[in-house]
Design an enzyme around this catalytic site. Structure first.
Site: not given
Lengths: 69, 468
Positions: B80, B155, B179
């Protein structure tokens, strides 16, 4: 528990500029007042819970030297 | 011939061990998928193909020389874009950090590299992880491989799209309100949020210090266990990461869940979820019963207040972190994230602390429940993936904000720091993935993962892939 009055765009604007140091346009202040008032109302509901003897979930830990120091 | 990009981590590890596939072949197979499909999903925001191929050659030689580092050696991963990667831009999906190139890796990145994993690049994220849909990023919205007109959830949006779309076998994510689990649920993946502090967050851009967790999005609970075993344990830098022993998680996944008591909390988790989601999750619970678990109806008092408390956490802590940037570069944020950050200026310290008191209260209530049952089961999220751009979703005839509906089932376990796993458990009437969530006692990831493993031993939902 003191009663909170409705958040206004004027208050939002003043807090942003004078307390936070992030001045807002009138349009933003208007929009934020509506959203934030909703958030604050939600938070008020938490005050009605049995929190009297409950400490916040914030625990201070004395700092020790890091392992690689 | 087997398409290597269809295999999960454990299968890839077996292929390497059996010499039926080499790290170079595996990395090339996934890079080919990235080249073919990334434009459709907008999952990768940086692709490090050259360094990945170099690392694959090195891994291949080490393994051939008898110097294998274990099951993960030579296998691909993506990180990420919140994780610091030495020499590779780490932007948090924001123009604010467009030129940020770290000079050191995040602890998790370094540990996975030490285990022999090979990073193929960086993955899209909702800007600074401050949103649950994956729509707001300087790189544009991430698209769900099951239906590219829909959100991935966020996210950790790029992580989910990459793994679901076959561009990676596994990816790192972070979870503050859900997330890891929300995008895993939207995209039909297995997502693990370990106990708060189980995995050090050093080098991961913070959203909310007191609720940020690091964990994997994977194709199975077993794969998640492999990653957790490599990442968990104190690093001496993250004060939230205690110096506790790290179990050998994969070896604890026996699939035997006979006698386990699983608490089912109807209030909030089930009764505010879409009916099409609840129907699928009820079937999943029956599978656990067939495997020998016992369902127990339980209640968690005050659970309905969790979202308000979580909101106070995000609003206060994220605004503090971004305070300096808001002074002079507010226009660089996406509009939604800027608005949330500026709202934080309006929150009183006492409101934040009342919310922190609520966390203690909720933690005690969860602990009471988990003294009578071993685990808690809920729908992973209350809805299925919504169309990109929508702001509301229908839940039992009521229009609800997507942000509140999607966060509702995951936030309580961030507030309480308990380990929680989502596993895909079928498809709703709209054809989109539905997920089961299993949460457990602090630091009992092994039991949580074992239930997921048992479920995946009895079903094949985790093996379903979107049409190419």
């Amino acid at each position: 528990m003191g009663k909170r009055s409705q958040l206004t765009a004027e208050t939002v604007s003043a807090v942003a500029a004078q307390n936070a140091g992030h001045p807002l346009t009138a349009e933003r202040a208007e929009g934020y007042a509506t959203v934030m008032d909703g958030i604050l109302q939600q938070l008020e509901t938490i005050r009605a819970l049995p929190l009297k003897d409950v400490e916040p979930a914030v625990v201070f830990q004395p700092v020790e030297a890091a392992r690689d120091d | 011939m087997t398409d290597l990009s269809e295999l999960d981590l454990a299968e890839l590890a077996q292929a390497v061990a059996a010499k039926s596939a080499s790290p170079v072949e595996i990395v090339d197979a996934f890079l080919a998928r990235v080249e073919q499909d990334n434009e459709r999903f907008n999952a990768f925001v940086a692709i490090t193909a050259d360094s990945a191929r170099d690392a694959a050659k090195k891994a291949e030689k080490e393994i051939a020389d008898g110097r294998s580092r274990g099951a993960l050696h030579g296998l691909p991963i993506g990180h990420k874009d919140l994780y610091a990667t030495k020499g590779v831009a780490t932007t948090g999906g924001s123009r604010v950090l467009a030129d940020n190139v770290p000079d050191a890796d995040a602890t998790v990145v370094a540990r996975l590299e030490e285990a022999g994993m090979i990073s193929l690049g960086k993955l899209n994220t909702h800007e600074f992880a401050y949103g649950p849909t994956g729509e707001q990023s300087s790189f544009g919205p991430t698209r769900n491989p099951w239906d590219t007109a829909r959100i991935t959830g966020g996210s950790s949006s790029g992580s989910a799209a990459a793994v679901a779309g076959g561009l990676l076998p596994v990816a790192t994510g972070s979870d503050t309100g859900g997330s890891i689990r929300m995008p895993a649920a939207c995209c039909g993946l297995t997502g693990l949020k370990p106990t708060y502090g189980r995995v050090p967050r050093t080098g991961i851009l913070p959203l909310c210090w007191s609720m940020d967790h690091s964990g994997p999005l994977a194709r199975s609970a077993y794969d998640a266990a492999l990653i957790l075993a490599a990442c968990a344990g104190a690093d001496g830098k993250d004060a939230a990461a205690p110096d506790r022993p790290v179990p050998d998680y994969p070896s604890l996944l026996t699939g035997d869940i006979r006698g386990l008591k699983i608490g089912v909390v109807r209030d909030t988790f089930f009764d505010k979820a879409q009916a099409q989601v609840v129907t699928v999750v009820e079937h999943a619970l029956e599978v656990l019963v067939d495997r020998g678990a016992q369902l127990v109806e339980v209640e968690v008092p005050h659970i309905a207040y969790a979202s308000a408390a979580a909101l106070a956490m995000y609003v206060a802590e994220s605004t503090a972190y971004h305070d300096d940037t808001l002074d002079d570069r507010a226009d660089l944020y996406t509009e939604q994230v800027r608005a949330f950050l500026e709202l934080g200026d309006q929150l009183l310290a006492k409101d934040y602390l009342h919310a922190q008191r609520f966390r203690t209260l909720l933690g005690h209530e969860m602990a009471k429940v988990l003294s009578t049952v071993d685990l808690i089961a809920t729908p992973g999220i209350a809805i299925t993936a919504t169309p990109i751009g929508d702001e509301t979703v229908d839940v039992r005839g009521e229009d609800q904000s997507i942000f509140s509906a999607i966060l509702r089932n995951t936030e309580p376990f961030d507030l309480t720091g308990l380990p929680a796993l989502v596993v895909p458990c079928g498809f709703a009437e709209d054809g989109l993935p539905v997920s089961l969530q299993i949460a457990g006692r602090p630091f009992d990831e092994a039991t949580v993962l074992n239930v997921g493993h048992a479920y995946q031993g009895a079903t094949d939902w985790h093996r379903k892939r979107p049409a190419g």
